[in-house]
Design a protein around this motif. Structure first.
Motif, PDB file in Angstrom:
ATOM      1  N   VAL A 117      -0.510  -2.327  -7.991  1.00 47.11           N
ATOM      2  CA  VAL A 117       0.342  -1.456  -7.417  1.00 47.11           C
ATOM      3  C   VAL A 117       0.591  -0.235  -7.966  1.00 47.11           C
ATOM      4  CG1 VAL A 117       1.613  -3.412  -6.124  1.00 47.11           C
ATOM      5  CG2 VAL A 117       2.364  -2.469  -8.528  1.00 47.11           C
ATOM      6  N   ALA A 118      -0.185   0.026  -8.872  1.00 45.69           N
ATOM      7  CA  ALA A 118      -0.131   1.172  -9.826  1.00 45.69           C
ATOM      8  C   ALA A 118      -1.054   1.456 -10.773  1.00 45.69           C
ATOM      9  CB  ALA A 118       1.243   1.732 -10.229  1.00 45.69           C
ATOM     10  N   GLN A 140       0.803  -1.150  -0.048  1.00 47.81           N
ATOM     11  CA  GLN A 140       0.107  -0.030   0.076  1.00 47.81           C
ATOM     12  C   GLN A 140       0.828   1.385  -0.022  1.00 47.81           C
ATOM     13  OE1 GLN A 140      -2.664   0.647   3.530  1.00 47.81           O
ATOM     14  NE2 GLN A 140      -4.383   1.269   2.177  1.00 47.81           N
ATOM     15  N   GLN A 141       1.804   1.239   0.899  1.00 43.12           N
ATOM     16  CA  GLN A 141       2.793   2.502   0.848  1.00 43.12           C
ATOM     17  C   GLN A 141       3.658   2.525  -0.323  1.00 43.12           C
ATOM     18  OE1 GLN A 141       3.114   4.715   3.169  1.00 43.12           O
ATOM     19  NE2 GLN A 141       1.370   3.779   4.021  1.00 43.12           N
ATOM     20  N   ARG A 142       3.866   1.414  -0.967  1.00 47.48           N
ATOM     21  CA  ARG A 142       4.634   1.616  -2.473  1.00 47.48           C
ATOM     22  C   ARG A 142       3.476   1.913  -3.477  1.00 47.48           C
ATOM     23  NH1 ARG A 142       9.542  -0.775  -3.242  1.00 47.48           N
ATOM     24  NH2 ARG A 142       9.354   0.984  -4.955  1.00 47.48           N
ATOM     25  N   ARG A 143       2.486   1.847  -3.282  1.00 42.47           N
ATOM     26  CA  ARG A 143       1.701   2.162  -4.358  1.00 42.47           C
ATOM     27  C   ARG A 143       1.334   3.781  -4.301  1.00 42.47           C
ATOM     28  NH1 ARG A 143      -4.632  -0.283  -5.587  1.00 42.47           N
ATOM     29  NH2 ARG A 143      -5.331   0.883  -7.056  1.00 42.47           N
ATOM     30  N   LEU A 144       1.007   4.262  -3.083  1.00 42.74           N
ATOM     31  CA  LEU A 144       0.989   5.696  -2.656  1.00 42.74           C
ATOM     32  C   LEU A 144       2.348   6.278  -3.319  1.00 42.74           C
ATOM     33  CD1 LEU A 144      -0.333   5.535   0.872  1.00 42.74           C
ATOM     34  CD2 LEU A 144      -1.611   6.706  -1.105  1.00 42.74           C
ATOM     35  N   GLY A 145       3.730   5.502  -3.224  1.00 41.18           N
ATOM     36  CA  GLY A 145       4.844   6.353  -3.652  1.00 41.18           C
ATOM     37  C   GLY A 145       4.853   6.285  -5.030  1.00 41.18           C
ATOM     38  N   PHE A 146       4.028   5.522  -5.776  1.00 39.20           N
ATOM     39  CA  PHE A 146       3.912   5.648  -7.122  1.00 39.20           C
ATOM     40  C   PHE A 146       3.111   6.687  -7.591  1.00 39.20           C
ATOM     41  CE2 PHE A 146       5.403   1.026  -6.778  1.00 39.20           C
ATOM     42  CZ  PHE A 146       6.902   1.227  -7.045  1.00 39.20           C
ATOM     43  N   GLY A 147       2.460   7.365  -6.749  1.00 36.05           N
ATOM     44  CA  GLY A 147       1.504   8.347  -6.928  1.00 36.05           C
ATOM     45  C   GLY A 147      -0.034   7.899  -7.256  1.00 36.05           C
ATOM     46  N   ASP A 148      -0.076   6.657  -6.823  1.00 41.41           N
ATOM     47  CA  ASP A 148      -1.555   5.978  -6.760  1.00 41.41           C
ATOM     48  C   ASP A 148      -2.356   6.427  -5.599  1.00 41.41           C
ATOM     49  OD1 ASP A 148      -3.894   4.937  -7.392  1.00 41.41           O
ATOM     50  OD2 ASP A 148      -3.019   3.177  -7.971  1.00 41.41           O
ATOM     51  N   SER A 149      -3.169   7.776  -5.626  1.00 42.97           N
ATOM     52  CA  SER A 149      -3.733   7.904  -4.266  1.00 42.97           C
ATOM     53  C   SER A 149      -5.078   6.974  -4.106  1.00 42.97           C
ATOM     54  CB  SER A 149      -4.543   9.447  -4.575  1.00 42.97           C
ATOM     55  OG  SER A 149      -5.180   9.435  -5.527  1.00 42.97           O
TER      56      SER A 149
END
Length: 201
Positions: free
Chosen positions: A125-126, A21-30
């Motif tokens: 993940v994105a 979840q944190q990685r997905r946020l880090g890729f810009g996927d809110s």
């Protein structure tokens, strides 16, 4: 009485779920803020509120006939160019997920529906971000590995803010002694009128 949007999924447990979840946020996927990390068994589906008891009975029967199975994630894949999605692959457990989702959507059942694409179990993940971010997600998680035993699946409902809320977990019969029961929420038909999510006609 209105409708509610439901989804059925297999949770990715901790620590894997939170990390992805944190990685997905880090890729810009809110969207990661509103969607727990999961493998989809039923995509968002609008159901009349008065059919929610039948949905729960249906899912409970599926769980009662199931058994725990091994899930293993390995590497990444993408649905591009068809859709802008990068995902972590389900390397083991895909057949079991496929069978579960067929039972969830079985013809004549309360969640019967056709899918727009063939079912392909995965962990997003994105999605819907810039091509550069999709490329980065696919590259940086290419070596990702995780494994666990799946003890059941979950029913979620989308609230008025768009966030997915856990309604109930359905455990396979041999899982009771091996995994603690999760705290369940309530479906709209179980709530008071003042707490019932907004519905659509």
């Amino acid at each position: 009485m209105g409708t509610v949007t439901l989804g059925v999924s297999l949770a990715v447990p901790e620590p894997y779920g939170g990390l992805l979840q944190q990685r997905r946020l880090g890729f810009g996927d809110s969207a990661a803020v509103t969607i727990p990390t999961h493998v989809t068994l039923l995509p968002p589906t609008e159901v009349p509120v008065d059919e929610c008891p039948a949905v729960e009975e249906h899912l409970a029967a599926i769980a009662a006939a199931g058994r725990p199975f091994t899930m293993r994630l390995s590497g990444t894949g993408t649905f591009r160019p068809l859709t802008p999605v990068v995902f972590v692959r389900v390397a083991e457990g895909a057949a079991e997920c496929g069978l579960l989702q067929q039972r969830v959507r079985e013809p004549g059942g309360p969640l019967a529906r056709e899918l727009p694409f063939p079912y392909h179990p995965h962990v997003t993940v994105a999605q819907g971000v810039a091509e550069e971010a999709l490329d980065r997600a696919q590259r940086e998680l290419a070596g990702y590995q995780a494994g666990w035993t799946a003890y059941g699946f979950s029913l979620h409902a989308q609230d008025v803010t768009g966030r997915w809320r856990l309604c109930r977990e359905f455990r396979f019969p041999t899982a009771a002694a091996a995994a603690p029961a999760a705290r369940a929420g309530r479906l709209p038909h179980q709530q008071s009128a003042s707490r019932r999510p907004r519905t659509t006609a």
